[in-house]
Each structure stands twice: as structure tokens, then as C-alpha cells.
Design a protein around this motif. Sequence first.
Motif, short mmCIF file in Angstrom:
data_model
loop_
_atom_site.label_atom_id
_atom_site.label_comp_id
_atom_site.label_asym_id
_atom_site.label_seq_id
_atom_site.Cartn_x
_atom_site.Cartn_y
_atom_site.Cartn_z
N LEU A 225 1.37 -6.53 -14.13
CA LEU A 225 2.39 -5.79 -14.29
C LEU A 225 2.43 -4.40 -13.71
O LEU A 225 2.96 -3.79 -12.82
N THR A 226 0.97 -4.01 -13.93
CA THR A 226 0.71 -2.48 -13.66
C THR A 226 -0.42 -2.30 -12.78
O THR A 226 -0.68 -1.20 -12.27
N LEU A 227 -0.79 -3.26 -11.81
CA LEU A 227 -1.81 -3.01 -10.95
C LEU A 227 -1.28 -3.28 -9.54
O LEU A 227 -0.17 -3.64 -9.49
N ASP A 228 -1.84 -2.73 -8.57
CA ASP A 228 -1.39 -2.36 -7.08
C ASP A 228 -2.42 -2.89 -6.25
O ASP A 228 -3.59 -2.92 -6.69
N GLY A 229 -1.86 -3.09 -5.02
CA GLY A 229 -2.81 -3.34 -4.00
C GLY A 229 -3.60 -4.59 -3.83
O GLY A 229 -3.42 -5.74 -4.60
N ASP B 216 0.70 -1.31 0.04
CA ASP B 216 0.02 -0.02 0.06
C ASP B 216 0.87 1.20 -0.05
O ASP B 216 0.49 2.27 -0.55
N LEU B 217 2.06 0.97 0.49
CA LEU B 217 2.93 2.34 0.65
C LEU B 217 3.79 2.18 -0.77
O LEU B 217 4.22 3.39 -1.09
N LEU B 218 4.10 1.20 -1.16
CA LEU B 218 4.90 1.04 -2.26
C LEU B 218 4.24 0.40 -3.50
O LEU B 218 4.03 -0.66 -3.50
N HIS B 219 3.93 1.36 -4.46
CA HIS B 219 3.27 0.86 -5.67
C HIS B 219 4.11 0.75 -6.92
O HIS B 219 4.74 1.40 -7.48
N ALA B 220 4.38 -0.99 -7.03
CA ALA B 220 5.27 -1.32 -8.00
C ALA B 220 4.41 -1.11 -9.49
O ALA B 220 4.97 -0.74 -10.69
N GLY B 221 3.21 -1.19 -9.55
CA GLY B 221 2.37 -1.19 -10.51
C GLY B 221 2.42 0.00 -11.34
O GLY B 221 2.36 0.38 -12.43
N GLU B 222 2.39 1.17 -10.45
CA GLU B 222 2.23 2.68 -10.88
C GLU B 222 3.72 2.76 -11.56
O GLU B 222 3.70 3.64 -12.51
N ALA B 223 4.78 2.34 -10.81
CA ALA B 223 6.18 2.47 -11.39
C ALA B 223 6.27 1.96 -12.69
O ALA B 223 6.75 2.48 -13.75
N ALA B 224 5.68 0.59 -12.63
CA ALA B 224 5.95 -0.09 -13.94
C ALA B 224 5.11 0.43 -15.21
O ALA B 224 5.64 0.78 -16.39
N GLY B 225 3.82 0.74 -14.87
CA GLY B 225 2.80 1.56 -15.54
C GLY B 225 3.51 2.89 -16.42
O GLY B 225 3.17 3.02 -17.52
N SER B 226 4.13 3.58 -15.55
CA SER B 226 4.67 4.95 -16.08
C SER B 226 5.69 4.38 -17.15
O SER B 226 5.76 5.54 -18.10
#
Length: 457
Positions: A90-94, A68-78
Amino acid sequence: MTRHELPPGPPASAAVQGFRFFQNPLAFLDECVTRFGDLFTLQFPGSRKQVCLSNPDDLKEMYTGSPDLLHAGEAAGSVFSPLTGWNCTLTLDGEAHARRRELVQAPFRGGHVERHAGAMYAIATAAIQRWPRTERFPLQPQMQDIALRIIFRTVLGLDDTAPGHGRFLKLISQVASLGMGSKMLLIPALRWDLGPLSPWGRIVRIVRDTDALLFAEIARKRADPGLATAEDVLSLLIRAEGKDGLRLTDREIRDETVALLIAGLETTAVALTWVAERLMALPEVRERLRAELDTVHTGGELDESRLSSLPYLDAVLKECLRNRSLSPICGGRVLKAPMRLREYELPADTVLINSPYLLHRRRDLYSEPDDFRAERFLGSPPAAHKWTTFGGGNRRCLGQKFALLELKVVTAAMILQAGLELATPRVVPKADGIHLVPAEGLPVRRGTCPFARSAAS
């Protein structure tokens, strides 16, 4: 004492940092770690500030921190969403990521993965027979062809008899090579669609044309009476059903499939090329590996099912991936709230990134890191956060088992059949989008090692 600013980093502008990184990422990262230590801040045009990690303790915090603190999906999606969309693992979080990962992981469990070994070996063998036998040639395009055909067969369930297979293969190859090889993925400010002849406009249209074929193939498979027993990944995704009874939509299947295609094609091809380079440069490693492969290769037939039980093969491949990093940086996490890391209180919206290149060259983890020593991965291999080729934590690559099996199968075919040698005195890595690849595609020729003469005759 906690400091509320970011770690130090290059004082140059974002444009200058981006230029230097893309011109020579390894020299740039080496300079940064020498000047600022193993925790420093980078800034590229149009992107958030990025804190680069190469200390295993820092990486462990990143990999084990709250999703919830570290969003890998948001980073990958960018980076990847122009290719993959936002509706894939790959691009989803939580919670959405956790549900999706549970739903789509069936094709990547051991039993399903190993069923593809025979097809992988047949494809690799046929491809090697087509390689030039006398003149010098670049190996990387040949590895891309093998990886492409394996993906076509195992992920899509198609082969050369499929209607329109040539166009489908070409588009998939272009999505992977043009997309993953584009600097525009890492610098969003460069993504301008100025028509079909513009760099980004060409990628947009290739993705659109590939989508049309993928949606048509999904519809065809849904109507196929054989769907219930098909073993290709696309069919398994169509059949997948969650605990709540939900199934993937066509758009979600498309996004998951494209994510698999770009990761399973270009990244695997680069890995195979570097494995070949290491084996050609290190004949003693190659000969020991050949001796181990001989234990599962009798009467001219390879028992692919036993490749996963060969310890030296496994160790050689993992040391190749350590010794020749596939990407200078990867595996980002966007902070959704401030985070304490060492003496710093990192602000929200900062991106944490992993540098496998710097991590895998740490002398406190790997003695004489420039040397190739497969023994590092025999007996007591490095902990997960000390070898991060496939990421870590709850975002570890879903396709790790698949990728390692493909590396083992193709490497076995190459060792037993190809007999290659380097055709260049010095192999230099260069940046190609997010990857590090050998310059000139790794020039090779059929070799003069003891088993090469028969392979080339």
C-alpha cells in the motif's frame, strides 16, 4: 494555452474546508463540483494541496501515468502509515512496489481466494443465527463482527479455539474501527500522543499491543511444522519467495498483514451494510437475486463454488458499490514533478485524488444516477476508469477478488437466512473517518418479506 496555477477551489481556509468536509463531505463535494466543475483544488490542515478528479478521462491519465511521476504509496502512507507502517504494498512506490506486489499477490489469485468460500459462509451463517429475532438492532456492528471473524480465519488462520483469541479479535477490531474511523488519519496536524487517554495516544497504544500479538503469531507460524501446507494469507506471506530468492522480513509481513486487516475489515463491513440497505429498500431486486441464488441452493445447502458464476449477484453488488459510495475521496497520487492536466501545469508535490462519489453520479456516465439499476453491470459494464471502487492501474486493490467473494458469500447467507427489513424511514449517510456509513448503524429488524417468517421463527 497552459496555465501554471492549480484549478480553482473553495477560497476558505484549510481549517474551514476541513471542518466542512468532515461535517458533511457529500454536500461539500456537491457544492464544489457545482461551483468549479469536475476539476477543483482542496486544502486540508497540515496536508498538501489536493486536486480532486471525477472525470473519467482525468482518472485514466492518473491511473495510466508513470509510477515514477505519480506516487500512490507516498499518498497512501501520508494517511495510513501510522497504522500500516511504510513497508507494505500500500505504501511503497516505484520498483519496490512492483517487486513487492509480485511477491505478495499469490494469496489473492482466483484459486486461493475461492478456497475460503466455505469458511466465509459458515462464519456468516453462525453469526446470523445470533442476531436478535424480535427487537430492532443496528446492522453495521453485526457486519463488522462477520468481517472480523472472516479476517481472523482467512488472513490469520485462527478461530475461537486459538489461545487469547478474544483479546486478539478485540485489538484487530479496534485498530480498524478506531484507526479507520479517525479524522486524524486525514489531518496529520491532529496526531498528538498526549498519553493513553488522548484520542491519538489511544490509537498508538492499540497499534503497539496489536503488533505484539502479530509478531508472536508470525514467530509461532514460522516454527509450525504445518506451515508448508497452510492456506491462510499470513502463512502464504511467510512462505512467499521472490524470483531473487528474497523473502519478507517479520516487519514487512506485519505491515502487509495490518494493511489487509484494516482494508478487509472496516471497508468490507461498510460495504456489506450498504448492500443490505439497498436490498431491504428494493424488494424486487432482492426477490430476483433470491431466485438466482436458488439455482445454487438445493436441499438447504449452498454451493459456494458457484457464486462467482452468478451474473445478477455480481451486477447487484457492483451497482451497490456505485450507488452507495464507501468513501467520498480516495486513491491519491503525489506528483514528483510537474504534470500537464487539461490546461493546467500542476506543480510537483500536488496530490491528485479520486472522488468515487462524484464519478459514480455523473449523468453522462450513468443515466439517472440516483436510481439503482443492476443492469448497468450486465452485458457491457463500465470501463475501469468509470467505476473506481477498487482503484485502478497498477495500484488496483490486491484484495478485490477476495472482497467481492466475501460480499457474495455474506449476501447469499443474508438473503437465504436473515429476512431483514429497515427499521427507519430514511437512511442518511454520514462521515466516519474515511468512510461513508449509514447513520445509527442502520437500524433493522427481522422482516415480514415472504421468506422472513421462517427465518425469524
